[in-house]
Design an enzyme around this catalytic site. Structure first.
Site, PDB file in Angstrom:
ATOM      1  N   GLU A 178       0.230  -4.918   6.796  1.00 46.59           N
ATOM      2  CA  GLU A 178       0.108  -3.732   5.931  1.00 46.59           C
ATOM      3  C   GLU A 178      -1.200  -2.980   6.172  1.00 46.59           C
ATOM      4  OE1 GLU A 178       0.080  -2.440   1.192  1.00 46.59           O
ATOM      5  OE2 GLU A 178       0.467  -4.518   1.735  1.00 46.59           O
ATOM      6  N   LYS A 220       4.304  -2.790   7.115  1.00 46.96           N
ATOM      7  CA  LYS A 220       4.301  -2.156   5.787  1.00 46.96           C
ATOM      8  C   LYS A 220       3.259  -1.033   5.776  1.00 46.96           C
ATOM      9  CE  LYS A 220       3.875  -3.004   0.815  1.00 46.96           C
ATOM     10  NZ  LYS A 220       3.891  -3.986  -0.290  1.00 46.96           N
TER      11      LYS A 220
END
Length: 340
Positions: A178, A220
């Site tokens: 992420e 992500k």
């Protein structure tokens, strides 16, 4: 490390119409959420709230995975079933947040670096024993219209994300990678696209250097969107166009899925943006969701910590999961928000 198992887990999380519930709020973060409904953030209230989410009827149709916080992974439902087991029985894969949060990057004013690599190999082994099959690490990229982030901050965060991902795969755990370019601030969409592009380019070079298997990860990222304080608002189609253009250029086709963070968007906007991207056509990767606030805010507003509101709160949660499942196929429409 079993490569086939990593690929299987990653694929199952982003199967048709499915995405991720990010229920990995740290205690300070969930306290803020509970403060908004005037509920004390005790361990029992946190457990009750997570149980409300995890036992909602029908959510397994739209959730492939749930990211848990350390405390939550060790908690159980009121009948004594560990949450990881409860989710697994429903066909929802349990995951775990493993980073220790972002801190100021020394000597680089305005930049941040995520901590938590020390002891991570041992923690991953324990989390796997507790039932986690995937993990999450969030790199926080501060952004302004001019000189933040620094090039060094991008490299430092990419390096940390790659080290984390390699350790996860070594342990047989799928890493969610992420790199979040924050949507706070006055920057416009063009600036967000430039920074997001640089971050993704550096990130995949680092992942490759660390021998991370792209087929066994999920990405992500943020969407390419103007900052909250920007005077030029971006419309839904502009966000979809810029985001998909950026991803096509920098994300290898070997990656099985991209699970967007909502990043402070409203529940409706996050769903609308995901829908617009999926309505534009097919991609080499699944375009899905890994939403926290965008799935949970409407639930909290109904629940208010009261047992008498649990059934209605669960219906609201199911509907948000369902709408995002439809957005995965480009079949969502804002008029559905008011449908019974």
């Amino acid at each position: 490390m079993n490569v086939d198992e990593l690929k299987s887990v990653a694929g199952a999380i982003v199967a048709q119409q499915k995405g991720i519930l990010a229920a990995d709020e740290s205690n300070p973060t969930i306290k803020k959420r509970f403060d908004s409904i005037k509920l004390e953030s005790t361990e029992e209230n946190r457990r009750r709230y997570r149980e409300l989410l995890f036992t909602a009827e029908g959510i397994e149709r739209y959730l492939g995975g749930v990211i848990l916080f350390d405390e939550t992974l060790r908690q159980s439902s009121r009948d004594g079933t560990p949450f990881a087991e409860l989710l697994s029985r429903r066909g929802i894969i349990p995951g775990i947040k493993v980073d220790k949060g972002a801190k100021a990057l020394a000597m680089y004013s305005g930049d941040q670096i995520t901590e938590g690599l020390d002891g991570l190999r041992e923690r991953l082994a324990e989390y796997k024993q507790l039932g986690a099959k995937f993990a999450k690490w969030r790199g926080v990229i501060q952004i302004d219209q001019h000189d933040i982030p620094s090039a060094y901050a991008l490299h430092a965060n990419a390096h940390a994300l790659a080290r984390y991902a390699a350790l996860c795969q070594e342990a047989g755990i799928v890493p969610i990678v992420e790199p979040e370019v924050l949507m706070d601030g006055p920057h416009d969409m063009d600036r967000c696209e430039v920074v997001t592009s640089h971050m993704l380019e550096i990130l995949f070079a680092e992942l490759d250097a660390h021998r991370v298997i792209f087929e066994g990860i999920l990405l992500k990222p943020n969407m390419v969107i103007a900052g909250m304080k920007c005077t030029h608002e971006s419309n839904v189609q502009q966000v979809a166009d810029a985001t998909t253009r950026c991803l096509r250029r920098y994300v290898p086709s070997a990656v099985p899925g991209i699970v967007f963070l909502s990043g402070g968007q409203s529940a409706e906007d996050a769903t609308d943006h995901l829908n617009a991207m999926n309505a534009m056509g097919s991609y080499p990767w699944q375009l899905s969701f890994s939403y926290g606030r965008a799935l949970q805010a409407p639930v909290l507003n109904v629940w208010h910590g009261k047992e008498s509101n649990v059934a209605m709160a669960q219906k609201v949660f199911f509907k948000r999961c369902q709408l995002n499942g439809l957005a995965r196929e480009g079949k969502y429409n804002r008029t559905m928000e008011t449908d019974k």
